[in-house]
Design a protein around this motif. Structure first.
Motif, PDB file in Angstrom:
ATOM      1  N   LYS A 128      11.892 -48.793   5.761  1.00 18.20           N
ATOM      2  CA  LYS A 128      13.213 -48.168   5.670  1.00 18.20           C
ATOM      3  C   LYS A 128      14.130 -48.750   6.732  1.00 18.20           C
ATOM      4  O   LYS A 128      13.748 -48.871   7.894  1.00 18.20           O
ATOM      5  N   LYS A 129      15.327 -49.108   6.295  1.00 13.19           N
ATOM      6  CA  LYS A 129      16.298 -49.692   7.223  1.00 13.19           C
ATOM      7  C   LYS A 129      17.582 -48.878   7.187  1.00 13.19           C
ATOM      8  O   LYS A 129      18.057 -48.509   6.121  1.00 13.19           O
ATOM      9  N   ALA A 130      18.142 -48.668   8.371  1.00 13.85           N
ATOM     10  CA  ALA A 130      19.440 -48.007   8.425  1.00 13.85           C
ATOM     11  C   ALA A 130      20.523 -49.022   8.078  1.00 13.85           C
ATOM     12  O   ALA A 130      20.373 -50.219   8.331  1.00 13.85           O
ATOM     13  N   SER A 131      21.606 -48.549   7.480  1.00 13.78           N
ATOM     14  CA  SER A 131      22.723 -49.444   7.188  1.00 13.78           C
ATOM     15  C   SER A 131      23.672 -49.469   8.385  1.00 13.78           C
ATOM     16  O   SER A 131      23.950 -48.431   8.966  1.00 13.78           O
ATOM     17  N   TYR A 132      24.129 -50.639   8.751  1.00 11.12           N
ATOM     18  CA  TYR A 132      25.174 -50.785   9.782  1.00 11.12           C
ATOM     19  C   TYR A 132      25.762 -52.178   9.660  1.00 11.12           C
ATOM     20  O   TYR A 132      25.252 -53.008   8.896  1.00 11.12           O
ATOM     21  N   ASP A 133      26.828 -52.439  10.390  1.00  3.82           N
ATOM     22  CA  ASP A 133      27.476 -53.736  10.283  1.00  3.82           C
ATOM     23  C   ASP A 133      26.810 -54.756  11.198  1.00  3.82           C
ATOM     24  O   ASP A 133      26.442 -54.432  12.329  1.00  3.82           O
ATOM     25  N   PRO A 134      26.662 -56.011  10.710  1.00  3.18           N
ATOM     26  CA  PRO A 134      26.123 -57.046  11.592  1.00  3.18           C
ATOM     27  C   PRO A 134      27.097 -57.324  12.744  1.00  3.18           C
ATOM     28  O   PRO A 134      28.317 -57.153  12.598  1.00  3.18           O
ATOM     29  N   PHE A 135      26.538 -57.736  13.882  1.00  7.65           N
ATOM     30  CA  PHE A 135      27.363 -57.906  15.086  1.00  7.65           C
ATOM     31  C   PHE A 135      28.555 -58.838  14.854  1.00  7.65           C
ATOM     32  O   PHE A 135      29.655 -58.614  15.347  1.00  7.65           O
ATOM     33  N   ASP A 136      28.333 -59.881  14.070  1.00  5.49           N
ATOM     34  CA  ASP A 136      29.388 -60.883  13.877  1.00  5.49           C
ATOM     35  C   ASP A 136      30.637 -60.347  13.194  1.00  5.49           C
ATOM     36  O   ASP A 136      31.678 -61.002  13.200  1.00  5.49           O
ATOM     37  N   THR A 137      30.535 -59.171  12.615  1.00  2.00           N
ATOM     38  CA  THR A 137      31.719 -58.563  11.988  1.00  2.00           C
ATOM     39  C   THR A 137      32.866 -58.447  12.972  1.00  2.00           C
ATOM     40  O   THR A 137      34.033 -58.476  12.588  1.00  2.00           O
ATOM     41  N   ILE A 138      32.534 -58.318  14.256  1.00  2.00           N
ATOM     42  CA  ILE A 138      33.606 -58.112  15.243  1.00  2.00           C
ATOM     43  C   ILE A 138      34.552 -59.312  15.289  1.00  2.00           C
ATOM     44  O   ILE A 138      35.723 -59.176  15.612  1.00  2.00           O
ATOM     45  N   TYR A 139      34.035 -60.499  14.932  1.00  2.00           N
ATOM     46  CA  TYR A 139      34.873 -61.695  15.016  1.00  2.00           C
ATOM     47  C   TYR A 139      35.921 -61.776  13.916  1.00  2.00           C
ATOM     48  O   TYR A 139      36.745 -62.692  13.901  1.00  2.00           O
ATOM     49  N   ASN A 140      35.876 -60.814  12.985  1.00  2.82           N
ATOM     50  CA  ASN A 140      36.943 -60.755  11.981  1.00  2.82           C
ATOM     51  C   ASN A 140      38.257 -60.273  12.585  1.00  2.82           C
ATOM     52  O   ASN A 140      39.283 -60.288  11.924  1.00  2.82           O
ATOM     53  N   TYR A 141      38.201 -59.842  13.830  1.00  3.55           N
ATOM     54  CA  TYR A 141      39.398 -59.286  14.470  1.00  3.55           C
ATOM     55  C   TYR A 141      39.666 -60.014  15.779  1.00  3.55           C
ATOM     56  O   TYR A 141      38.748 -60.419  16.483  1.00  3.55           O
TER      57      TYR A 141
END
Lengths: 423, 147
Positions: free
Chosen positions: A62-75
């Motif tokens: 079972k894995k929790a859903s969350y955003d990958p770290f690299d998402t921050i670089y979209n901003y």
């Protein structure tokens, strides 16, 4: 930012790792898991995101859903919102500014401590408790898994709910206003919460209690940890800027009992662990919790330090936070007067949607017929709740049959065994 | 015969921990029927008071529940010592609970009054030395969209 709620999931399954054992299914507090074709399947409309199944799965399927770290670089301008529980993840930490400066090293332009929001929510809670509009005992809504549990199972407790936003919601709003006031273009701002648990990921992404989501993404403590640790260990003492504005009260929210203690009232109770929470809510339903003014509930044992996305053992983390707390200023660090907002700023923008997931049918007569049918089916079952059929209990199996969730000719495996023996 | 569900529970005397089991099971049924939450609450409270009463005063008893489309009828039957003066027992605050029970926070004399307050029909009969029977009826409101 548009989010498709249907594609938002609290937990996902790695089918290769799932062995089809019934561990997660048996312990799910809302009976939201079935084992179908040898794999655990989540019934998302019942899932409250508590993370028990992630914690318990012996195969780490079972894995929790969350955003990958690299998402921050979209901003272009990135703001980190660290929860107080994060500070408990590091060995030998004596100054939380190391964590905050570390976050600036790994790619963030600013940090805004969630614990500050907690202090503001404590202050707003005191006002609401004194006003007396909320039915006593007042139930805390800071733990989103608890709020989701109430939404699926205890909707008549709505008049008891503290209708305030979560601390992270408040700091997300304040952080955005701060960035905008510094002249940063709105589209460049990316606000990211670093979450200790899947329930907070889901709550923020789905916008629990708010009209639309307040953050651009939610990261996991476990995903940020190693980067942060190495950045922190290469920081020299003279590089550490005193950024923290956190006080004792905000810090203590990370452990069970902390939110209630910050209210300075005598008549409160604090329960942690989703089973215990369920028992408290049941007792409240029967009107047996008298003499209590405030109820703090956390789905994780020990509170947010017990969240499944953390690295550290919750009891160790709790002990560390006790040590760190002593070094923080006591009282009146983040006051409502400092922010100068009206009380509305801290309150729910909308009531959460209550769901009737256990209702058997919209039509009461049809529901009654189904209940009668369920009782009839139960008479022919062994009532040992073994889970072999893929449902968590004999009752759940009968419900699934009556609701057409499984083919009408499905038989209980134990009953089949028994009749094979006899023939 | 009117369509309904019949449930039966044994309530064991002197065992506080087991009180609430029947109430719990009934709540589950009512929620599955989609009964309005305020009505579920009324049933839960009066049922729990009834269970506790049997635990404290009667050495246990039986709880029978019949759930119909528009109402629930609960019968609480015990073979305990009975009630001498029902009118007096119905007065809020009147209690014959022993001191040790009161020290636990029970026996505040609100059991029967609460059962009456939260139900639509309340019927009690008792004979000293034989036991007590309480019949509670709660009518369900029609389902509304918002529930």
């Amino acid at each position: 930012m548009d989010i498709d709620i249907k594609s938002l999931h609290t937990v996902t399954l790695d089918p290769d790792k799932c062995k089809g054992c019934v561990t997660c299914m048996k312990r799910c507090p809302t009976e939201a898991i079935r084992v179908r074709n040898g794999k655990a399947k989540v019934l998302y409309e019942r899932c409250i995101g508590c993370g028990e199944c992630i914690r318990l799965c012996p195969h780490h399927a079972k894995k929790a859903s969350y955003d990958p770290f690299d998402t921050i670089y979209n901003y272009k301008y990135r703001i980190a919102l660290p929860a107080p529980s994060l500070y408990g993840q590091f060995n030998n930490l004596t100054d939380i500014n190391y964590v905050l400066n570390g976050l600036l090293e790994i790619g963030f332009d600013d940090v805004f401590e969630v614990g500050r929001g907690a202090e503001l929510i404590s202050a707003a809670s005191k006002i609401l408790l004194d006003k007396g509009h909320i039915r006593k005992p007042v139930i805390s809504t800071a733990c989103p898994a608890v709020l989701e549990l109430i939404m699926v199972r205890y909707k008549h407790l709505l008049p008891h709910l503290l209708n305030l936003l979560a601390p992270v919601d408040i700091v997300a709003k304040l952080a955005r206003e701060k960035a905008l006031s510094q002249g940063i273009p709105a589209e460049d701002i990316g606000i990211f919460f670093i979450s200790p648990c899947p329930a907070k990921v889901y709550a923020l992404k789905s916008g629990l209690g708010v009209k639309k989501p307040l953050v651009e993404g939610v990261l996991a403590v476990s995903d940020v940890y190693l980067r942060l640790l190495s950045a922190m260990s290469s920081l020299k003492p003279e590089q550490i800027k005193p950024i923290s504005k956190l006080g004792v009260e905000g810090m203590q929210w990370a452990s069970s009992g902390g939110e209630a203690a910050a209210l300075y009232r005598d008549k409160y109770l604090a329960a942690d662990g989703v089973e215990n929470v369920n028992n408290v809510l049941k007792a409240l339903e029967d009107n047996t919790l008298r003499d209590v003014e405030f109820i703090e509930l956390n789905a994780c044992i020990s509170g947010c330090v017990g969240g499944v996305l953390n690295i550290e053992n919750p009891f160790i983390a709790k002990a560390r936070l006790r040590g760190l707390r002593k070094r923080l200023p006591n009282g009146k660090c983040n006051t409502l007067a400092d922010q100068g907002k009206s009380l509305d700023y801290y309150m729910w923008e909308k009531e959460p949607d209550f769901k009737d997931v256990y209702k058997l049918d919209e039509d009461r007569l049809a529901a009654l017929n189904k209940l009668i049918e369920i009782d009839k089916i139960l008479e022919g079952l062994p009532l040992i709740d073994c889970g072999e059929c893929g449902a968590p209990s004999c009752r759940a199996f009968s419900e699934d049959l009556v609701n057409g969730e499984i083919p009408p000719d499905t038989k209980c495996p134990k009953v089949i065994d028994e009749s094979a023996k006899n023939s | 015969m009117e369509k309904g569900i019949h449930l039966e529970f044994e309530v064991s005397g002197g065992n506080f921990a087991s009180a609430g089991t029947a109430s719990d099971e009934i709540k589950k049924h009512l929620k599955q029927l989609g009964i309005r939450s305020e009505d579920v609450r009324r049933v839960a409270i009066s049922m729990y008071e009834g269970e506790i009463n049997m635990v404290i005063h009667a050495g246990g008893g039986r709880a029978l529940a019949d759930i119909y489309l528009d109402r629930i009828v609960i019968e609480l039957i015990d073979t305990g010592k009975g009630i001498e003066d029902i009118e007096l027992a119905m007065q809020p605050g009147y209690s014959t609970a022993p001191e040790d029970i009161r020290a636990l926070g029970f026996g505040a004399g609100m059991g029967l009054p609460n059962m009456k307050k939260y139900t639509d029909e309340f019927h009690i009969e008792s004979e000293v030395g034989k036991g007590t029977k309480v019949v509670l009826t709660v009518y369900f409101a029609e389902n509304k969209k918002s529930g």
